[in-house]
Design a protein around this motif. Structure first.
Motif, PDB file in Angstrom:
ATOM      1  N   GLU A  20       0.830  -1.211   0.000  1.00  0.00           N
ATOM      2  CA  GLU A  20       0.000   0.000   0.000  1.00  0.00           C
ATOM      3  C   GLU A  20       0.861   1.255   0.000  1.00  0.00           C
ATOM      4  O   GLU A  20       0.570   2.220  -0.693  1.00  0.00           O
ATOM      5  CB  GLU A  20      -0.915  -0.018   1.231  1.00  0.00           C
ATOM      6  CG  GLU A  20      -1.934   1.105   1.239  1.00  0.00           C
ATOM      7  CD  GLU A  20      -3.131   0.772   2.116  1.00  0.00           C
ATOM      8  OE1 GLU A  20      -3.105  -0.301   2.770  1.00  0.00           O
ATOM      9  OE2 GLU A  20      -4.077   1.583   2.149  1.00  0.00           O
TER      10      GLU A  20
ATOM     11  N   GLU B   3     -10.407  -8.024   5.902  1.00  0.00           N
ATOM     12  CA  GLU B   3      -9.503  -8.179   4.761  1.00  0.00           C
ATOM     13  C   GLU B   3      -8.428  -9.221   5.055  1.00  0.00           C
ATOM     14  O   GLU B   3      -8.108 -10.059   4.218  1.00  0.00           O
ATOM     15  CB  GLU B   3      -8.855  -6.826   4.504  1.00  0.00           C
ATOM     16  CG  GLU B   3      -8.079  -6.707   3.225  1.00  0.00           C
ATOM     17  CD  GLU B   3      -7.568  -5.290   3.056  1.00  0.00           C
ATOM     18  OE1 GLU B   3      -8.294  -4.478   2.470  1.00  0.00           O
ATOM     19  OE2 GLU B   3      -6.460  -4.982   3.531  1.00  0.00           O
ATOM     20  N   ARG B  79     -12.808  -4.458  -3.650  1.00  0.00           N
ATOM     21  CA  ARG B  79     -12.514  -3.158  -3.038  1.00  0.00           C
ATOM     22  C   ARG B  79     -11.018  -2.987  -2.850  1.00  0.00           C
ATOM     23  O   ARG B  79     -10.464  -1.923  -3.093  1.00  0.00           O
ATOM     24  CB  ARG B  79     -13.218  -3.048  -1.677  1.00  0.00           C
ATOM     25  CG  ARG B  79     -14.699  -2.839  -1.781  1.00  0.00           C
ATOM     26  CD  ARG B  79     -15.133  -1.633  -0.923  1.00  0.00           C
ATOM     27  NE  ARG B  79     -16.580  -1.455  -0.987  1.00  0.00           N
ATOM     28  CZ  ARG B  79     -17.429  -2.027  -0.123  1.00  0.00           C
ATOM     29  NH1 ARG B  79     -16.966  -2.790   0.836  1.00  0.00           N
ATOM     30  NH2 ARG B  79     -18.719  -1.814  -0.239  1.00  0.00           N
ATOM     31  N   TRP B  80     -10.378  -4.054  -2.378  1.00  0.00           N
ATOM     32  CA  TRP B  80      -8.935  -3.991  -2.176  1.00  0.00           C
ATOM     33  C   TRP B  80      -8.245  -3.696  -3.506  1.00  0.00           C
ATOM     34  O   TRP B  80      -7.396  -2.819  -3.610  1.00  0.00           O
ATOM     35  CB  TRP B  80      -8.432  -5.309  -1.582  1.00  0.00           C
ATOM     36  CG  TRP B  80      -6.968  -5.299  -1.271  1.00  0.00           C
ATOM     37  CD1 TRP B  80      -6.378  -4.918  -0.108  1.00  0.00           C
ATOM     38  CD2 TRP B  80      -5.902  -5.660  -2.162  1.00  0.00           C
ATOM     39  NE1 TRP B  80      -5.017  -5.019  -0.217  1.00  0.00           N
ATOM     40  CE2 TRP B  80      -4.696  -5.461  -1.467  1.00  0.00           C
ATOM     41  CE3 TRP B  80      -5.862  -6.120  -3.482  1.00  0.00           C
ATOM     42  CZ2 TRP B  80      -3.461  -5.724  -2.044  1.00  0.00           C
ATOM     43  CZ3 TRP B  80      -4.627  -6.368  -4.056  1.00  0.00           C
ATOM     44  CH2 TRP B  80      -3.446  -6.172  -3.338  1.00  0.00           C
ATOM     45  N   LYS B  83      -8.414  -0.157  -4.770  1.00  0.00           N
ATOM     46  CA  LYS B  83      -7.516   0.839  -4.180  1.00  0.00           C
ATOM     47  C   LYS B  83      -6.290   1.086  -5.057  1.00  0.00           C
ATOM     48  O   LYS B  83      -5.653   2.125  -4.956  1.00  0.00           O
ATOM     49  CB  LYS B  83      -7.049   0.369  -2.793  1.00  0.00           C
ATOM     50  CG  LYS B  83      -8.105   0.443  -1.729  1.00  0.00           C
ATOM     51  CD  LYS B  83      -7.495   0.293  -0.315  1.00  0.00           C
ATOM     52  CE  LYS B  83      -6.960  -1.091  -0.069  1.00  0.00           C
ATOM     53  NZ  LYS B  83      -6.448  -1.271   1.314  1.00  0.00           N
ATOM     54  N   TYR B  84      -5.955   0.113  -5.864  1.00  0.00           N
ATOM     55  CA  TYR B  84      -4.725   0.211  -6.660  1.00  0.00           C
ATOM     56  C   TYR B  84      -5.006   0.346  -8.140  1.00  0.00           C
ATOM     57  O   TYR B  84      -4.204  -0.033  -8.980  1.00  0.00           O
ATOM     58  CB  TYR B  84      -3.844  -1.002  -6.358  1.00  0.00           C
ATOM     59  CG  TYR B  84      -3.667  -1.188  -4.872  1.00  0.00           C
ATOM     60  CD1 TYR B  84      -2.964  -0.241  -4.135  1.00  0.00           C
ATOM     61  CD2 TYR B  84      -4.265  -2.245  -4.206  1.00  0.00           C
ATOM     62  CE1 TYR B  84      -2.844  -0.361  -2.760  1.00  0.00           C
ATOM     63  CE2 TYR B  84      -4.144  -2.374  -2.826  1.00  0.00           C
ATOM     64  CZ  TYR B  84      -3.433  -1.424  -2.114  1.00  0.00           C
ATOM     65  OH  TYR B  84      -3.320  -1.544  -0.759  1.00  0.00           O
ATOM     66  N   GLU B 103     -16.473   2.499  -4.593  1.00  0.00           N
ATOM     67  CA  GLU B 103     -15.833   3.114  -3.435  1.00  0.00           C
ATOM     68  C   GLU B 103     -16.713   3.033  -2.193  1.00  0.00           C
ATOM     69  O   GLU B 103     -17.920   3.193  -2.293  1.00  0.00           O
ATOM     70  CB  GLU B 103     -15.492   4.573  -3.755  1.00  0.00           C
ATOM     71  CG  GLU B 103     -14.079   4.676  -4.321  1.00  0.00           C
ATOM     72  CD  GLU B 103     -13.959   5.775  -5.358  1.00  0.00           C
ATOM     73  OE1 GLU B 103     -14.809   6.658  -5.375  1.00  0.00           O
ATOM     74  OE2 GLU B 103     -12.999   5.715  -6.164  1.00  0.00           O
TER      75      GLU B 103
END
Lengths: 104, 104
Positions: A20, B3, B79-80, B83-84, B103
């Motif tokens: 991250e 997660e 979702r994870w 993020k990228y 989101e």
DNA sequence: GAATCACATAAGCCTATGCTTATGTATTCT
DNA sequence: AGAATACATAAGCATAGGCTTATGTGATTC
């Protein structure tokens, strides 16, 4: 680079933190340690696992080694996720559209 | 459901196989074992891990327990991954479109 | 209601994993 | 060239994780 290595790499919370952090911008191993309470060898070992999984790539710059996110790893996860698109909840239903392009 | 539990659940290849099998259609624990060379307790333990991770849900049916994929777990992974999105390779670039809806 | 079936849980074992300390290897600086 | 810096690797330790055998629990069948 295998699916297995990817998921095993991401199974560790410290490694996900490192990933991250790298996603916010590439940096060298020392910078990654800032504010992380992790020893130098531990960081080095984590980066090695992430690299072998294809989630991160390195580039030597003098005596520093710059790390950055490797899109290849993310692609593999996207592919894995794509296999189960029949079960995606409605909120990500739109994903179905692009999945045609994602198939191997 | 966190997660961390999700990624740790998926880190084991046997569990990913079970999940994949369930994705082809819900079934009970015994049916899952067919052709898998895995003991009954091992299967039960794997299903427990998958269930706690939110990747699978169960429904008792008489003395059988039917398992099926739980979309909630997949949503967390999506979702994870979301993020990228800045690092997604071009092939899944189209994903960006739908990310607004993903989101939290 | 006793046996059986489907599954869960407990306890123990063995390997994998993440950490530590110590040392090795490039690269840079003076 | 020698010291210092940035990082990698080795070896050892302690915990976590997945398996096994044994046993428990709830539902069905006879």
């Amino acid at each position: 680079m295998m699916e297995n290595e990817i998921f095993r790499a991401l199974a560790d919370p410290t490694r996900r933190s490192i990933f991250e952090k790298l996603a916010a911008g590439g940096m060298n191993a020392s910078s990654l340690r800032d504010g992380m309470e992790i020893s130098q060898p531990a960081m080095s070992q984590h980066l090695s696992v992430l690299r072998k999984a294809g989630l991160v790539r390195e580039e030597r710059q003098g005596r520093f080694v710059n790390y950055e996110v490797d899109p290849d790893g993310l692609l593999l996860i996207a592919r894995w996720l794509g296999k189960y698109r029949a079960y995606w909840p409605a909120r990500i239903d739109a994903l179905k559209i692009l999945l045609k392009d994602m198939e191997p």
